[in-house]
Scaffold this active site. Structure first.
Site, short mmCIF file in Angstrom:
data_model
loop_
_atom_site.label_atom_id
_atom_site.label_comp_id
_atom_site.label_asym_id
_atom_site.label_seq_id
_atom_site.Cartn_x
_atom_site.Cartn_y
_atom_site.Cartn_z
N TYR A 32 0.82 -1.21 0.00
CA TYR A 32 0.00 0.00 0.00
C TYR A 32 0.85 1.25 0.00
O TYR A 32 2.08 1.18 0.16
CB TYR A 32 -0.96 -0.01 1.20
CG TYR A 32 -0.33 0.32 2.55
CD1 TYR A 32 0.51 -0.58 3.19
CD2 TYR A 32 -0.58 1.54 3.16
CE1 TYR A 32 1.07 -0.27 4.43
CE2 TYR A 32 -0.03 1.85 4.40
CZ TYR A 32 0.80 0.94 5.03
OH TYR A 32 1.36 1.24 6.24
N LYS A 145 6.44 -1.86 1.89
CA LYS A 145 5.25 -1.28 2.54
C LYS A 145 4.10 -2.29 2.43
O LYS A 145 3.16 -2.11 1.64
CB LYS A 145 4.92 0.09 1.94
CG LYS A 145 4.10 0.96 2.90
CD LYS A 145 4.13 2.42 2.50
CE LYS A 145 3.07 3.25 3.20
NZ LYS A 145 3.13 3.31 4.66
N GLU A 177 12.44 2.20 14.13
CA GLU A 177 11.47 3.23 13.75
C GLU A 177 10.27 3.16 14.68
O GLU A 177 10.34 2.55 15.75
CB GLU A 177 11.06 3.04 12.28
CG GLU A 177 10.44 1.68 12.01
CD GLU A 177 10.00 1.48 10.56
OE1 GLU A 177 9.91 2.45 9.79
OE2 GLU A 177 9.71 0.32 10.21
N LEU A 201 10.97 1.18 7.20
CA LEU A 201 10.38 1.69 5.97
C LEU A 201 11.01 3.07 5.78
O LEU A 201 10.93 3.92 6.67
CB LEU A 201 8.87 1.83 6.12
CG LEU A 201 8.23 2.37 4.83
CD1 LEU A 201 8.08 1.25 3.81
CD2 LEU A 201 6.89 3.01 5.10
N1 PLP Z 1 7.57 3.64 9.05
C1 PLP Z 1 6.43 2.91 9.00
C2 PLP Z 1 6.44 1.52 9.54
C3 PLP Z 1 5.27 3.47 8.43
O1 PLP Z 1 4.15 2.73 8.36
C4 PLP Z 1 5.30 4.80 7.95
C5 PLP Z 1 4.11 5.41 7.38
O2 PLP Z 1 3.05 4.85 7.34
C6 PLP Z 1 6.50 5.53 8.05
C7 PLP Z 1 7.62 4.90 8.60
C8 PLP Z 1 6.59 6.93 7.55
O3 PLP Z 1 6.57 6.94 6.14
P1 PLP Z 1 6.07 8.20 5.32
O4 PLP Z 1 6.90 9.37 5.75
O5 PLP Z 1 6.32 7.82 3.90
O6 PLP Z 1 4.63 8.39 5.64
#
Ligand code: PLP
Length: 278
Positions: A32, A145, A177, A201
């Site tokens: 997603y 993702k 994270e 991620l």
């Molecule tokens: N890490 C995880 C596990 C996430 O699910 C998300 C966002 O949903 C992020 C980091 C932050 O990513 P982004 O800045 O692209 O929203």
């Protein structure tokens, strides 16, 4: 009537149907993206598109649409949305397969869903938060993702039991994270964030903040750090597409810095706001 996009058609939300044999439903076999929209303009879509293609490629699902085709779908959904600021959700699963079996069939047609929901502007949400250290129990491909978010959900619940907004995930003391965000710490005005390896991620907001900071002359290192380094940092903040930059002023029992949003965090939040579609 609220419309969504499903498999090539725009349909009323209440009429949309997906097979119970969809591999997304049965196995969480899909990926997603979530893209913020400011004043009806999808923000940093080229980067989200690139990440989506990376996730699809990593699990062997063919790309269902090119960048322009996605944009046409967004335009139509955004045109029928009353909110100026929104969040676009894209989900692509491997498709429907009957009978249920682990091994995917060849040449499956992916299931493609796009929805748009109103988004509250992050200013209204950006009060400082507490985070809670929790051992990261997820798999080792967090760079994909994936819609399989059970690990993230359990870890978020654990953090919430401690009155925290997000878990401060770590593997044997090394910070990874959050359940849905990335972390930065500030030490002597220099930024540090864990490297974009397979344990996190790589957030689009993370990447964007690194670029903004470097352009503003700040030093940023993408280098692992420990829980203790978070506790002793001058500042800490989290990033995500729907939250932008949120100051973190407490981690577990430890107050970070003076317990208030720090100057580097505030400066980056201002730079961020100045750059997003006005
Ligand atoms: N890490 C995880 C596990 C996430 O699910 C998300 C966002 O949903 C992020 C980091 C932050 O990513 P982004 O800045 O692209 O929203």
């Amino acid at each position: 009537m609220k419309e969504i996009y499903l498999n090539g058609e725009f349909v009323a939300e209440s009429e949309a149907r997906v097979s119970v044999f969809d591999r997304g439903f049965l196995f969480a076999d899909g990926v997603y993206e979530a893209i913020p929209v400011y004043h009806r303009i999808p923000f940093l879509f080229d980067r989200h598109y690139k990440r989506l293609c990376g996730s699809l490629e990593a699990i062997g699902i063919p790309f269902p649409m090119n960048e322009q085709e996605w944009m046409r779908v967004f335009r139509r959904l955004l045109d029928s949305t009353p909110s100026e600021n929104a969040s676009i959700y894209i989900q692509v699963t491997r498709g429907t397969q009957h009978p249920r079996q682990h091994a995917p069939a060849d040449n499956m047609t992916p299931t493609v869903l796009v929805t748009v929901s109103p988004m509250e502007l992050p200013e209204q949400l950006a009060s400082p938060v507490k985070i809670e250290p929790v051992e990261d129990i997820r798999w080792l491909r967090c760079d994909i993702k994936s819609i399989s978010l059970l690990g993230n959900i359990l870890l978020k619940q654990e953090a919430m039991k401690h009155g925290a907004a997000e878990p401060l995930l770590h593997r044997a003391g090394r910070v990874t994270e959050g359940a849905a965000c990335n972390y930065f710490i500030v030490e002597q005005e220099q930024l540090r964030t864990p490297p974009a390896d397979q344990l996190i991620l790589s957030g689009i907001t993370r990447e964007w903040v690194i670029e903004l900071a470097r352009k503003a002359g700040m030093k940023v290192s993408e280098e692992a750090f420990s829980l203790a380094e978070v506790y002793n940092a001058d500042e800490c903040f989290l990033t995500s597409s729907t939250r932008e930059i949120v100051p973190v002023t407490q981690a577990g029992e430890h107050q970070i810095g003076n317990g208030k949003p720090g100057p580097v965090t505030k400066r980056l939040a201002e730079l961020f706001r100045a750059q997003r579609p006005q």
